[in-house]
Design a protein around this motif. Structure first.
Motif, PDB file in Angstrom:
ATOM      1  N   MET A   1     -59.911 -77.045 -64.524  1.00 39.65           N
ATOM      2  CA  MET A   1     -60.431 -75.711 -64.346  1.00 39.65           C
ATOM      3  C   MET A   1     -60.567 -75.068 -65.720  1.00 39.65           C
ATOM      4  SD  MET A   1     -58.798 -72.429 -62.324  1.00 39.65           S
ATOM      5  CE  MET A   1     -58.573 -73.369 -60.846  1.00 39.65           C
ATOM      6  N   GLU A   2     -61.648 -74.376 -65.893  1.00 40.97           N
ATOM      7  CA  GLU A   2     -61.893 -73.685 -67.160  1.00 40.97           C
ATOM      8  C   GLU A   2     -61.274 -72.294 -67.107  1.00 40.97           C
ATOM      9  OE1 GLU A   2     -65.742 -72.324 -69.740  1.00 40.97           O
ATOM     10  OE2 GLU A   2     -65.943 -74.018 -68.369  1.00 40.97           O
ATOM     11  N   TYR A   3     -60.643 -71.890 -68.191  1.00 40.86           N
ATOM     12  CA  TYR A   3     -59.995 -70.588 -68.258  1.00 40.86           C
ATOM     13  C   TYR A   3     -60.656 -69.706 -69.297  1.00 40.86           C
ATOM     14  CZ  TYR A   3     -56.193 -72.375 -65.403  1.00 40.86           C
ATOM     15  OH  TYR A   3     -55.466 -72.888 -64.369  1.00 40.86           O
ATOM     16  N   ALA A   4     -60.593 -68.407 -69.072  1.00 43.94           N
ATOM     17  CA  ALA A   4     -61.077 -67.424 -70.030  1.00 43.94           C
ATOM     18  C   ALA A   4     -59.905 -66.544 -70.414  1.00 43.94           C
ATOM     19  CB  ALA A   4     -62.183 -66.571 -69.411  1.00 43.94           C
ATOM     20  N   GLU A   5     -59.908 -66.084 -71.616  1.00 40.44           N
ATOM     21  CA  GLU A   5     -58.843 -65.205 -72.076  1.00 40.44           C
ATOM     22  C   GLU A   5     -59.337 -63.769 -72.018  1.00 40.44           C
ATOM     23  OE1 GLU A   5     -56.266 -64.536 -76.099  1.00 40.44           O
ATOM     24  OE2 GLU A   5     -56.713 -66.593 -75.476  1.00 40.44           O
ATOM     25  N   ILE A   6     -58.520 -62.897 -71.407  1.00 37.23           N
ATOM     26  CA  ILE A   6     -58.867 -61.486 -71.326  1.00 37.23           C
ATOM     27  C   ILE A   6     -57.673 -60.661 -71.783  1.00 37.23           C
ATOM     28  CG2 ILE A   6     -60.508 -61.778 -69.433  1.00 37.23           C
ATOM     29  CD1 ILE A   6     -58.336 -60.699 -67.556  1.00 37.23           C
ATOM     30  N   GLN A   7     -57.943 -59.458 -72.179  1.00 34.47           N
ATOM     31  CA  GLN A   7     -56.879 -58.547 -72.580  1.00 34.47           C
ATOM     32  C   GLN A   7     -56.692 -57.530 -71.469  1.00 34.47           C
ATOM     33  OE1 GLN A   7     -57.598 -56.628 -76.308  1.00 34.47           O
ATOM     34  NE2 GLN A   7     -55.526 -55.843 -76.465  1.00 34.47           N
ATOM     35  N   VAL A   8     -55.437 -57.380 -71.027  1.00 36.83           N
ATOM     36  CA  VAL A   8     -55.129 -56.476 -69.927  1.00 36.83           C
ATOM     37  C   VAL A   8     -54.053 -55.508 -70.385  1.00 36.83           C
ATOM     38  CG1 VAL A   8     -54.269 -56.319 -67.561  1.00 36.83           C
ATOM     39  CG2 VAL A   8     -55.620 -58.295 -68.248  1.00 36.83           C
ATOM     40  N   LYS A   9     -54.278 -54.232 -70.131  1.00 42.13           N
ATOM     41  CA  LYS A   9     -53.282 -53.217 -70.472  1.00 42.13           C
ATOM     42  C   LYS A   9     -52.454 -52.937 -69.221  1.00 42.13           C
ATOM     43  CE  LYS A   9     -53.121 -48.936 -73.063  1.00 42.13           C
ATOM     44  NZ  LYS A   9     -53.940 -47.920 -73.721  1.00 42.13           N
ATOM     45  N   VAL A  10     -51.137 -53.208 -69.307  1.00 42.11           N
ATOM     46  CA  VAL A  10     -50.241 -53.029 -68.167  1.00 42.11           C
ATOM     47  C   VAL A  10     -49.010 -52.249 -68.611  1.00 42.11           C
ATOM     48  CG1 VAL A  10     -50.990 -55.148 -67.008  1.00 42.11           C
ATOM     49  CG2 VAL A  10     -49.054 -55.222 -68.581  1.00 42.11           C
ATOM     50  N   PRO A  11     -48.281 -51.655 -67.668  1.00 43.30           N
ATOM     51  CA  PRO A  11     -47.020 -51.000 -68.026  1.00 43.30           C
ATOM     52  C   PRO A  11     -46.059 -52.010 -68.666  1.00 43.30           C
ATOM     53  CG  PRO A  11     -47.684 -50.374 -65.819  1.00 43.30           C
ATOM     54  CD  PRO A  11     -48.610 -51.466 -66.256  1.00 43.30           C
ATOM     55  N   LYS A  12     -45.249 -51.551 -69.578  1.00 41.99           N
ATOM     56  CA  LYS A  12     -44.353 -52.413 -70.329  1.00 41.99           C
ATOM     57  C   LYS A  12     -43.482 -53.293 -69.423  1.00 41.99           C
ATOM     58  CE  LYS A  12     -41.906 -52.213 -74.663  1.00 41.99           C
ATOM     59  NZ  LYS A  12     -42.948 -52.619 -75.565  1.00 41.99           N
ATOM     60  N   GLY A  13     -43.028 -52.752 -68.304  1.00 43.11           N
ATOM     61  CA  GLY A  13     -42.202 -53.514 -67.377  1.00 43.11           C
ATOM     62  C   GLY A  13     -42.913 -54.699 -66.740  1.00 43.11           C
ATOM     63  N   MET A  14     -44.241 -54.686 -66.760  1.00 44.24           N
ATOM     64  CA  MET A  14     -45.014 -55.790 -66.194  1.00 44.24           C
ATOM     65  C   MET A  14     -45.345 -56.859 -67.218  1.00 44.24           C
ATOM     66  SD  MET A  14     -47.683 -53.836 -63.661  1.00 44.24           S
ATOM     67  CE  MET A  14     -48.586 -55.335 -63.345  1.00 44.24           C
ATOM     68  N   GLN A  15     -45.020 -56.626 -68.452  1.00 43.66           N
ATOM     69  CA  GLN A  15     -45.403 -57.535 -69.528  1.00 43.66           C
ATOM     70  C   GLN A  15     -44.937 -58.968 -69.271  1.00 43.66           C
ATOM     71  OE1 GLN A  15     -44.119 -56.194 -73.353  1.00 43.66           O
ATOM     72  NE2 GLN A  15     -45.069 -57.879 -74.445  1.00 43.66           N
ATOM     73  N   ILE A  16     -43.751 -59.137 -68.713  1.00 41.06           N
ATOM     74  CA  ILE A  16     -43.213 -60.466 -68.446  1.00 41.06           C
ATOM     75  C   ILE A  16     -44.133 -61.289 -67.547  1.00 41.06           C
ATOM     76  CG2 ILE A  16     -41.811 -59.685 -66.500  1.00 41.06           C
ATOM     77  CD1 ILE A  16     -40.840 -62.472 -68.940  1.00 41.06           C
ATOM     78  N   PHE A  17     -44.828 -60.623 -66.628  1.00 38.71           N
ATOM     79  CA  PHE A  17     -45.696 -61.324 -65.698  1.00 38.71           C
ATOM     80  C   PHE A  17     -46.997 -61.795 -66.334  1.00 38.71           C
ATOM     81  CE2 PHE A  17     -43.151 -58.339 -63.141  1.00 38.71           C
ATOM     82  CZ  PHE A  17     -42.418 -59.276 -62.430  1.00 38.71           C
ATOM     83  N   PHE A  18     -47.278 -61.331 -67.530  1.00 32.37           N
ATOM     84  CA  PHE A  18     -48.501 -61.717 -68.228  1.00 32.37           C
ATOM     85  C   PHE A  18     -48.198 -62.415 -69.543  1.00 32.37           C
ATOM     86  CE2 PHE A  18     -49.710 -58.388 -65.345  1.00 32.37           C
ATOM     87  CZ  PHE A  18     -50.899 -58.844 -64.822  1.00 32.37           C
ATOM     88  N   SER A  19     -46.977 -62.878 -69.699  1.00 28.69           N
ATOM     89  CA  SER A  19     -46.582 -63.500 -70.964  1.00 28.69           C
ATOM     90  C   SER A  19     -46.964 -64.973 -70.985  1.00 28.69           C
ATOM     91  CB  SER A  19     -45.070 -63.354 -71.165  1.00 28.69           C
ATOM     92  OG  SER A  19     -44.390 -64.177 -70.246  1.00 28.69           O
ATOM     93  N   ASP A  20     -46.794 -65.589 -72.132  1.00 30.57           N
ATOM     94  CA  ASP A  20     -47.079 -67.011 -72.294  1.00 30.57           C
ATOM     95  C   ASP A  20     -45.980 -67.886 -71.713  1.00 30.57           C
ATOM     96  OD1 ASP A  20     -49.487 -66.503 -73.530  1.00 30.57           O
ATOM     97  OD2 ASP A  20     -48.619 -66.489 -75.543  1.00 30.57           O
TER      98      ASP A  20
END
Length: 98
Positions: free
Chosen positions: A1-20
């Protein structure tokens, strides 16, 4: 599957869910991506089938995943269901009289 990278602004507490820390193909990542698509399904922008294609899975597997997370495939309330039953009975009666 091909992936695209996007930038998402989320509340600081949600950062863990969008981490590497998420590994591609993990169950957590699949659930996160399915949750990101769910509002578009709910608002009839895309179908369950299209969302499943985007996620690289079968439609029925996606429906099962949403069910496990508490999002039903059918979202009728009891009054809608009763109305559908009445319509069915009316149509059945018409067919029998014809």
């Amino acid at each position: 599957m091909e992936y695209a990278e996007i930038q998402v602004k989320v509340p600081k507490g949600m950062q863990i869910f969008f981490s590497d820390d998420y590994v591609i193909g993990t169950d957590d990542e699949l659930k996160r991506n399915a949750l990101l698509l769910y509002p578009y399904i709910h608002n009839n922008v895309i179908s369950h089938g299209r969302a499943a294609e985007i996620l690289g899975m079968k439609k029925l597997d996606l429906i099962d995943l949403y069910d496990e997370m508490g999002f039903p495939y059918f979202n009728m309330d009891i009054s809608d269901m009763l109305q559908d039953i009445q319509t069915f009975r009316s149509l059945k009666k018409e067919k029998e009289t014809v």
